[in-house]
Design an enzyme around this catalytic site. Sequence first.
Site, mmCIF file in Angstrom:
data_model
loop_
_atom_site.group_PDB
_atom_site.id
_atom_site.type_symbol
_atom_site.label_atom_id
_atom_site.label_comp_id
_atom_site.label_asym_id
_atom_site.label_seq_id
_atom_site.Cartn_x
_atom_site.Cartn_y
_atom_site.Cartn_z
ATOM 1 N N GLU A 1 0.852 -23.604 0.944
ATOM 2 C CA GLU A 1 2.171 -23.475 0.302
ATOM 3 C C GLU A 1 3.272 -24.082 1.166
ATOM 4 O O GLU A 1 4.136 -24.805 0.685
ATOM 5 C CB GLU A 1 2.515 -21.992 0.108
ATOM 6 C CG GLU A 1 1.737 -21.301 -0.972
ATOM 7 C CD GLU A 1 1.859 -19.769 -0.906
ATOM 8 O OE1 GLU A 1 1.377 -19.131 -1.837
ATOM 9 O OE2 GLU A 1 2.423 -19.213 0.049
ATOM 10 N N GLY B 1 0.821 -1.214 0.000
ATOM 11 C CA GLY B 1 0.000 0.000 0.000
ATOM 12 C C GLY B 1 0.850 1.256 0.000
ATOM 13 O O GLY B 1 0.642 2.174 -0.804
#
Length: 453
Positions: free
Chosen positions: A183, A27
Amino acid sequence: MRRMSSSTRPGASSARPHIVIIGCGFGGLEATRALQRAQVDITVIEKTNHHLFQPLLYQVATAGLAAPSIAAPVRVLFRNYPNVTTLLGEVSGVDPDERMVRLNDGSQIGYDHLIVAAGATHSYFGRDEWAANAPGLKTLADAFDIRRRVLLSFEAAERESDPLRRRAKLTFAVIGAGPTGVEMAGTMAEIARHTLQGEFRHIDPGSAEVLLIEGGGRVLQAMPEVLSQKALVQLQKLGVEVRLNSRVTGIDATGLTTQLADGSTQRIDSHCIVWAAGVAASPLGRMLGEATGAEVDRAGRVKVEPDLSLPGHPEISVVGDLAAAMSHAPGKEPRPVPGVSPGAKQMGRAAAANILARIAGRATQPFRYSDYGNLATIGRNSAVVDLTTPFGHVRMSGRIAWQFWLFAHVYFLIGFRNRLVVLMDWASAYWSFQRYARVVPDLPAGVPPETKG
Ligand SMILES: Cc1cc2nc3c(=O)[nH]c(=O)nc-3n(C[C@H](O)[C@H](O)[C@H](O)COP(=O)(O)OP(=O)(O)OC[C@H]3O[C@@H](n4cnc5c(N)ncnc54)[C@H](O)[C@@H]3O)c2cc1C
């Protein structure tokens, strides 16, 4: 515009509006980029010296990539932005009345506009004592810690003569079957079955058990059910034992306890536990809530206005994982923005555009999130992809999804060198089954290798 004394405004050379950005993750970086050519002075405050590409952090934790391949020094990123000053420091507070940001070292920095993009951290659901024995994955330090625990557990098993204790050292538990847990578990199974084959004399690394423990009824709950099912099958093919509807009720130095749906409990002896179950917003969220009166949700995220500013404080915007933001598409009900990197990037750009609108005396725009879908990798040739296109959803799994995941992640990495290095490392790992980042720092004297910390 509010005047600032130069001591609180690093690098100030003009009376241009001063924008302070806290955090240089997805961001903060996008917001800074969007403001680089504007007639403003920007100060980016980041507590680490690098921007981190978190989606590939699990590769560092599992020794597939070296840290510099997924991180870029903040100072290098802004070298060619003359209006950007970079400060290495941790923000501890904001004084909205004085328009000052406070740093840990006691210094203060004034702002005209503030963007808070401090992201999220782990949540142990009130059991913070579990962190010592089940680290989460959020920073490079976390990744190195997990890498050390995984590799040294095999080393400890090689030296262990007691069969029960050896089994515990060859049991790896990942808690939480979201994208990070999936993962991690898939890659740990690959390390055991392929990477370490032939390297040990007293153990068979392939006999290691990799458990993926999930409180809910399916893996990858944010994905459509059909893809969850495919991911489950792919995990099992890789050798991961998936335990659904198992809620973790205790974690200690030698293992964990789970409670099953029927109320019974199970003990799992394991010396390597990874926490991938909970996320909480940065503590800056609650601090901002107290300082400005903004509402904060249960995860500590700050509820923002449609234009991402805080109620009653249009000069403060919150973006990314720290914001409880809604997407405002014309003619549709507002929908929550998910805590993913495209959300953070889009919010960063939108907050920057709204600040420039405010400076120019124009109206700000409500934030609208463009959702491109979801992807998760499981292991070699295994992934699931749910793409949102103007023509509907495109769903893939297996090798084609994995190839798509691979190129998308290389594409979004920061810097040409990083893309090239990651591609080369992956190509070489694909053919050789090796993982080249298997170095762990020296152990402090007297610390048994498999211990935590
Ligand atoms: C392991 C992992 C895997 C992920 N995989 C994916 C994925 O595959 N796809 C996807 O879309 N998303 C993924 N995400 C989520 C994605 O990374 C986040 O949604 C995104 O990083 C949010 O961006 P942000 O800018 O809000 O926060 P971040 O990117 O976390 O950045 C926050 C920054 O603020 C800094 N900071 C924090 N507090 C302070 C302070 N007090 N003072 C100064 N600086 C501070 C931090 O050091 C950090 O650099 C993953 C996240 C993790 C942890």
